[in-house]
Design a protein around this motif. Structure first.
Motif, PDB file in Angstrom:
ATOM      1  N   TYR A 221     -28.106  67.918 -49.808  1.00 31.98           N
ATOM      2  CA  TYR A 221     -27.027  67.368 -50.622  1.00 31.98           C
ATOM      3  C   TYR A 221     -26.942  68.110 -51.950  1.00 31.98           C
ATOM      4  O   TYR A 221     -27.834  68.014 -52.783  1.00 31.98           O
TER       5      TYR A 221
ATOM      6  N   LEU B 269     -27.393  58.942 -48.769  1.00 33.14           N
ATOM      7  CA  LEU B 269     -27.974  60.234 -48.402  1.00 33.14           C
ATOM      8  C   LEU B 269     -28.429  60.273 -46.945  1.00 33.14           C
ATOM      9  O   LEU B 269     -29.180  61.164 -46.557  1.00 33.14           O
TER      10      LEU B 269
ATOM     11  N   TYR C  27     -29.237  63.542 -44.574  1.00 30.47           N
ATOM     12  CA  TYR C  27     -29.670  64.696 -45.364  1.00 30.47           C
ATOM     13  C   TYR C  27     -31.199  64.783 -45.383  1.00 30.47           C
ATOM     14  O   TYR C  27     -31.893  63.761 -45.397  1.00 30.47           O
TER      15      TYR C  27
ATOM     16  N   THR D 277     -32.162  67.201 -51.360  1.00 29.26           N
ATOM     17  CA  THR D 277     -31.114  67.234 -52.381  1.00 29.26           C
ATOM     18  C   THR D 277     -31.349  68.435 -53.286  1.00 29.26           C
ATOM     19  O   THR D 277     -32.468  68.941 -53.401  1.00 29.26           O
TER      20      THR D 277
END
Length: 226
Positions: free
Chosen positions: A31, A61, A64, A67
Motif C-alpha cells: 500500500y 489494508l 496487502y 505499506t
C-alpha cells in the motif's frame, strides 16, 4: 491477510522502489500513496485517521502484505499495533537536505489550487494528514526538514529494535531479506520514480494521465532504461 512490513519512511525516500521490492519479496501488494488514487473510498478513511477517529486498519489494508510512503507512514504506530508481528522499515535519504531537494521539486510541488479538479478531495486529505502528523508547512524548507528529522527520530526511538530496519535504497535487498527471512533475489533491486521521472501535475493534467506517467516510469526503470 496480516501485514508483513509496515513502512515508516516518508515520501521521496525510495518508497516506490521499496513498494516494488516488497511486493516481490512478500508476493502481495504494498500500500503506497498510489493505492489511494485507485481506492477513492480510502480518502475519507485517511481523513478520519488524521482527525483521531477510529480506523479499521485490518479491513482497510486487507489484501496487502506491506505499506510504504505517505499517508500510511504517518500512522505506522497504529498500523503496527494492528499487525504486531510486522517488520518496520524506516526508509531515509543520505541526509535531510537531499530529501528536501527531492520532495520540494516533486510531491510538495503539487499545488492544491492548480491540481486537476478530481484531485481536490485527495489534496484536502493530504493537507489533513500532513497537518496532523507531519507539518502544515510542508512547502517551507525549515519546517519540512524539522518534521522529517522529528519523524525519523520518533520511529528510531519507539519502534521495536529487533524488528526495525533502518534502510536506504542503496542498501538494496539484503537488509529486507534478512528481516523477512527470505532469500535474496538474483535480479537487481528496483530503482523507480527518480526526480526527473516524476510527472508534472497541474490543471492541464488529468489524474489518469499522471498515474499513467508513474506507471510508465516504473516500467522503464524496471527495464533499466529509467
Amino acid at each position: 491477510m496480516v501485514l508483513q512490513v509496515v513502512g515508516a519512511g516518508v515520501g521521496r525516500t525510495g518508497t516506490l522502489s521499496l513498494k516494488a521490492g516488497l511486493e516481490q519479496l512478500t508476493g502481495s501488494p504494498c500500500y503506497h500513496m498510489l493505492e489511494v488514487f485507485g481506492h477513492p473510498e480510502h480518502v475519507g478513511l485517511w481523513r478520519d485517521a488524521a482527525e483521531g477517529k477510529r480506523v479499521d486498519w485490518a479491513s482497510m489494508l486487507d489484501g496487502y502484505g506491506a505499506t510504504s510512503d505517505f499517508p500510511a507512514c504517518l500512522f505506522w504506530p497504529e498500523i503496527l499495533e494492528a499487525n504486531p508481528g510486522a517488520v518496520v522499515v524506516l526508509s531515509t535519504r543520505r541526509d535531510s537536505q537531499a530529501w528536501w531537494e527531492s520532495a520540494s521539486q516533486t510531491i510538495f510541488a503539487i499545488d492544491g489550487e492548480h491540481a486537476p479538479p478530481e484531485m481536490a478531495e485527495w489534496f484536502e486529505m493530504w493537507r489533513a494528514v500532513a497537518t496532523a502528523r507531519f507539518t502544515p508547512d510542508w512547502t517551507d524548507r525549515d519546517a519540512a526538514i524539522a518534521a522529517y528529522d522529528r519523524h525519523n527520530a520518533a520511529v528510531r526511538d519507539s519502534a521495536p529494535p529487533d524488528r526495525l530496519v533502518d534502510w536506504q535504497a542503496g542498501d538494496g535487498w539484503k537488509p529486507l531479506c534478512e528481516a523477512l527471512g527470505v532469500p535474496v533475489p538474483d535480479d537487481p533491486f528496483p530503482h523507480l520514480n527518480t526526480r526527473e521521472e516524476f510527472p508534472k501535475v497541474d490543471t492541464d493534467t488529468s489524474l489518469s494521465d499522471a498515474l499513467e506517467e508513474f506507471n510508465q516510469s516504473g516500467r522503464r526503470a524496471s527495464k533499466g532504461t529509467g
